[in-house]
Design a protein around this motif. Structure first.
Motif, PDB file in Angstrom:
ATOM      1  N   SER A   9       0.827  -1.215   0.000  1.00 46.67           N
ATOM      2  CA  SER A   9       0.000   0.000   0.000  1.00 46.67           C
ATOM      3  C   SER A   9       0.856   1.257   0.000  1.00 46.67           C
ATOM      4  O   SER A   9       0.583   2.206  -0.744  1.00 46.67           O
ATOM      5  N   SER A  10       1.915   1.280   0.811  1.00 43.94           N
ATOM      6  CA  SER A  10       2.779   2.462   0.843  1.00 43.94           C
ATOM      7  C   SER A  10       3.539   2.614  -0.464  1.00 43.94           C
ATOM      8  O   SER A  10       3.817   3.728  -0.910  1.00 43.94           O
ATOM      9  N   ARG A  11       3.867   1.487  -1.117  1.00 45.70           N
ATOM     10  CA  ARG A  11       4.574   1.553  -2.397  1.00 45.70           C
ATOM     11  C   ARG A  11       3.674   2.118  -3.481  1.00 45.70           C
ATOM     12  O   ARG A  11       4.116   2.893  -4.335  1.00 45.70           O
ATOM     13  N   LEU A  12       2.382   1.764  -3.445  1.00 44.36           N
ATOM     14  CA  LEU A  12       1.441   2.306  -4.417  1.00 44.36           C
ATOM     15  C   LEU A  12       1.289   3.811  -4.254  1.00 44.36           C
ATOM     16  O   LEU A  12       1.211   4.547  -5.237  1.00 44.36           O
ATOM     17  N   ALA A  21      11.283   1.279 -10.691  1.00 47.86           N
ATOM     18  CA  ALA A  21      11.857   0.163  -9.944  1.00 47.86           C
ATOM     19  C   ALA A  21      13.118   0.589  -9.202  1.00 47.86           C
ATOM     20  O   ALA A  21      13.355   0.196  -8.048  1.00 47.86           O
ATOM     21  N   GLU A  22      13.925   1.412  -9.868  1.00 47.06           N
ATOM     22  CA  GLU A  22      15.153   1.905  -9.230  1.00 47.06           C
ATOM     23  C   GLU A  22      14.834   2.797  -8.027  1.00 47.06           C
ATOM     24  O   GLU A  22      15.459   2.678  -6.973  1.00 47.06           O
ATOM     25  N   GLU A  23      13.852   3.693  -8.191  1.00 47.58           N
ATOM     26  CA  GLU A  23      13.477   4.599  -7.101  1.00 47.58           C
ATOM     27  C   GLU A  23      12.906   3.838  -5.906  1.00 47.58           C
ATOM     28  O   GLU A  23      13.182   4.179  -4.756  1.00 47.58           O
ATOM     29  N   LEU A  24      12.109   2.800  -6.180  1.00 52.81           N
ATOM     30  CA  LEU A  24      11.415   2.066  -5.118  1.00 52.81           C
ATOM     31  C   LEU A  24      12.204   0.860  -4.616  1.00 52.81           C
ATOM     32  O   LEU A  24      11.775   0.204  -3.663  1.00 52.81           O
ATOM     33  N   GLU A  25      13.323   0.559  -5.286  1.00 51.74           N
ATOM     34  CA  GLU A  25      14.177  -0.564  -4.912  1.00 51.74           C
ATOM     35  C   GLU A  25      13.411  -1.885  -4.970  1.00 51.74           C
ATOM     36  O   GLU A  25      13.435  -2.693  -4.031  1.00 51.74           O
ATOM     37  N   VAL A  26      12.686  -2.065  -6.077  1.00 50.76           N
ATOM     38  CA  VAL A  26      11.965  -3.319  -6.330  1.00 50.76           C
ATOM     39  C   VAL A  26      12.290  -3.756  -7.753  1.00 50.76           C
ATOM     40  O   VAL A  26      12.978  -3.063  -8.498  1.00 50.76           O
TER      41      VAL A  26
END
Length: 312
Positions: free
Chosen positions: A3-6, A25-30
């Protein structure tokens, strides 16, 4: 958590515009695969976003869509950038907005995070000086926010001291308790407390798209110090004593360090080095060494007479 990632994806797209899955993906590290799944989830939830293929492609929100998940108005969000410095925020006329923004943020934080304000405090002004009077600061800030030209009567240090200037204010900087406005054309830097009069003006200007306030201020400070410190002094420093911007030449057998220090002038350095007492010995320039030696002799004579008189 998902939820926080969304929410982070929404805010990134809202503030930065089009972004590729790889960049997200780079910004969120996923992984990129995770971004694809998150985009499907946002779309299923009714968020108006779309993606373009190709080299210049990426995800973006539908024009005009802005999330209200933060619960902050635009004005409160601007005030929040100054949440660590409530004094300057009040000077800018943003005190009530800051209070409203802080209340909303506190309501959203977990209980332990509420201890931050009780344990960290930023006090911008320096010691031994009163804050500058800046009656025109809110008006200057308003011109910065709204890209409005300022026509001012300004006091500078050289003749003629009082001059009229047309300014295109790009940004405000708070340095050691003193406000500066960086303005075009140039750009040039002006002290806000030296504005004597603000003349009405409804003219708008176009802010240079490539202007970076932080980069400009960093370069301005570097150039200012280079102009200010045009000479240098060679000194010996007692063990453990250091000086800003000193260039070390080596350590001597007695433990003292020989160094070269940039100075503004002989007169200015005279006072600065005397403050260090016996922890510094000036070797050159000869004029500075002679000036300090003369002052030390005069002090010794005065305090010697004081001791001879029994401290009276």
């Amino acid at each position: 958590m998902k939820s926080s990632r969304l929410v982070s994806i929404l805010l990134l797209l809202q503030t930065r515009g089009r972004m590729t899955a790889a960049r997200l993906a780079e910004e969120l590290e996923v992984s990129v695969r995770t971004v694809y799944r998150d985009m499907e989830a946002l779309g299923a939830a009714g968020v108006p976003l779309y993606g373009d293929a190709g080299h210049a492609g990426g995800y973006r929100l539908l024009d005009g869509y802005r999330t209200r998940l933060t619960g902050l108005t635009a004005d409160e969000a601007e005030a929040l950038f100054l949440a660590g410095v409530p004094g300057p925020a009040a000077e800018l006329g943003l005190g009530p907005l800051l209070a409203a923004a802080e209340l909303k943020v506190r309501a959203a934080l977990p209980a332990p995070a509420d201890r931050i304000s009780a344990r960290f405090h930023l006090d911008a002004p320096g010691w031994y000086t009163d804050a500058d009077e800046t009656p025109f600061l809110p008006a200057v800030a308003g011109a910065v926010w709204n890209n409005r030209v300022l026509k001012v009567r300004y006091r500078r240090w050289r003749e003629p001291t009082d001059v009229e200037r047309r300014l295109e204010p790009y940004g405000l900087v708070l340095k050691a308790g003193r406000w500066y406005v960086v303005a075009g054309p140039g750009p040039r830097t002006f002290r806000v407390d030296q504005i004597l009069e603000l003349l009405p003006c409804d003219e708008e200007f176009e802010r240079p798209p490539d202007f970076d306030l932080v980069a400009h201020w960093t370069a301005y400070q570097r150039d200012f110090l280079a102009r200010l410190h045009r000479d240098e002094a060679e000194v010996r420093l007692a063990p453990g004593r250091t000086l800003p911007r000193a260039r070390t030449l080596g350590t001597e057998p007695d433990g003292w360090t020989r160094a070269v220090v940039p100075i503004e002038s002989v007169d200015h350095a005279h006072g600065e080095f005397l403050r260090l007492g016996a922890d510094v010995e000036v070797l050159r320039p000869a004029a500075l060494r002679a000036m300090i030696a003369r002052t030390v002799r005069e002090l010794a004579e005065k305090y010697g007479n004081f001791a001879a008189d029994g401290g009276h």
